[in-house]
Design an enzyme around this catalytic site. Structure first.
Site, PDB file in Angstrom:
ATOM      1  N   ASP A   1       0.040   5.074   0.966  1.00 31.51           N
ATOM      2  CA  ASP A   1      -0.131   6.015   2.079  1.00 31.51           C
ATOM      3  C   ASP A   1      -0.182   5.265   3.409  1.00 31.51           C
ATOM      4  OD1 ASP A   1      -0.251   8.005   0.143  1.00 31.51           O
ATOM      5  OD2 ASP A   1      -2.438   7.980   0.063  1.00 31.51           O
TER       6      ASP A   1
ATOM      7  N   GLN B   1      -6.798   5.964  -4.323  1.00 31.74           N
ATOM      8  CA  GLN B   1      -6.568   7.407  -4.424  1.00 31.74           C
ATOM      9  C   GLN B   1      -7.891   8.126  -4.697  1.00 31.74           C
ATOM     10  OE1 GLN B   1      -3.737   9.149  -3.752  1.00 31.74           O
ATOM     11  NE2 GLN B   1      -2.921   7.186  -3.032  1.00 31.74           N
TER      12      GLN B   1
ATOM     13  N   TYR C   1      -5.920  13.969   2.926  1.00 28.49           N
ATOM     14  CA  TYR C   1      -5.458  13.463   1.632  1.00 28.49           C
ATOM     15  C   TYR C   1      -4.123  14.101   1.224  1.00 28.49           C
ATOM     16  CZ  TYR C   1     -10.147  11.605   1.432  1.00 28.49           C
ATOM     17  OH  TYR C   1     -11.292  10.938   1.747  1.00 28.49           O
TER      18      TYR C   1
ATOM     19  N   ASP D   1      -5.341  12.514   6.862  1.00 28.16           N
ATOM     20  CA  ASP D   1      -6.798  12.466   6.788  1.00 28.16           C
ATOM     21  C   ASP D   1      -7.338  13.528   5.832  1.00 28.16           C
ATOM     22  OD1 ASP D   1      -7.010  10.328   8.545  1.00 28.16           O
ATOM     23  OD2 ASP D   1      -7.180  11.617  10.307  1.00 28.16           O
TER      24      ASP D   1
ATOM     25  N   HIS E   1     -11.238   6.113  -7.889  1.00 26.45           N
ATOM     26  CA  HIS E   1     -12.665   6.221  -7.596  1.00 26.45           C
ATOM     27  C   HIS E   1     -12.948   6.523  -6.130  1.00 26.45           C
ATOM     28  CE1 HIS E   1     -12.243   3.368 -11.065  1.00 26.45           C
ATOM     29  NE2 HIS E   1     -12.933   4.358 -11.593  1.00 26.45           N
TER      30      HIS E   1
ATOM     31  N   CYS F   1      -6.441   3.218  -7.694  1.00 31.69           N
ATOM     32  CA  CYS F   1      -7.875   3.375  -7.905  1.00 31.69           C
ATOM     33  C   CYS F   1      -8.221   4.848  -7.729  1.00 31.69           C
ATOM     34  CB  CYS F   1      -8.660   2.532  -6.902  1.00 31.69           C
ATOM     35  SG  CYS F   1     -10.437   2.893  -6.936  1.00 31.69           S
TER      36      CYS F   1
ATOM     37  N   ASP G   1       0.881  -1.155   0.000  1.00 27.99           N
ATOM     38  CA  ASP G   1       0.000   0.000   0.000  1.00 27.99           C
ATOM     39  C   ASP G   1       0.928   1.216   0.000  1.00 27.99           C
ATOM     40  OD1 ASP G   1      -2.365   1.616   0.381  1.00 27.99           O
ATOM     41  OD2 ASP G   1      -1.808   1.757   2.495  1.00 27.99           O
TER      42      ASP G   1
END
Length: 183
Positions: free
Chosen positions: A14, A57, A24, A22, A96, A94, A12
């Site tokens: 992040d 993402q 982003y 939190d 979405h 991703c 992974d």
């Protein structure tokens, strides 16, 4: 010689490779890699492991960053790893949001299927999946991966609040790297 799943480590991003937020990670300036993670990727790569990244993402869907900005961040990450002497074989992401019902957003396994396809593997049985959340670990379980939780990012909280059956736990990617290189 062809790559086998047992030679693959899927990370992974992040919370494993870089500090999580939190709010982003919205720009290259906000992307802060853990120095030991970059070194760990290089060490694993030099020891014969193939490294891939699987990262949700959703900041793209939320309008916090563009795919161009994400590409800049990933380019910087690749450069740091290469300067350290390592290599990342593939990055799957991703873009979405959580309500988009896509197949790629972890805990679904679409990102891992993308990695499997990109690296020419028939399956991911025995590959390592390293994450800091249950979503990561669930995606890995769906594809037959050996799962590792790191306490960086959201990992310490995940360890406190989730059942971690058959999951190895390490303080960070560096500690997992030491374990893997010694076994």
């Amino acid at each position: 010689m062809a790559l086998t799943p047992q030679q693959l480590i899927i990370l992974d991003r992040d919370g494993v490779i870089n500090e999580d937020s939190d709010q982003y990670i919205k720009s290259l300036k906000e992307w802060k890699p853990y120095p030991q993670a970059i070194d760990s990727i290089a060490r694993l790569s030099n020891a014969g492991w193939a490294i891939a990244i699987a990262t949700n993402q959703s900041g793209i869907a939320r309008g916090y960053l563009t795919e161009d900005t994400l590409a800049q961040i990933h380019h910087a990450m690749l450069e740091l790893v290469q300067r350290a002497g390592g290599n990342i074989a593939h990055i799957a992401y991703c873009p979405h949001g959580p309500n988009d019902a896509c197949d790629c957003r972890k805990p679904r396994a679409g990102l891992l299927r993308q990695i499997r396809h990109a690296l020419g593997l028939k399956n991911l049985d025995g590959a390592w999946l390293v994450g800091d959340s249950m979503r990561d670990l669930q995606a890995g379980a769906a594809m037959g991966c050996r799962r590792v939780l790191v306490r960086t990012g959201k990992g310490a909280n995940t360890e406190l609040n989730e059942r971690l059956n058959n999951i190895l736990v390490f303080n960070d990617l560096s500690e997992f790297t030491e374990y893997l290189l010694q076994h």
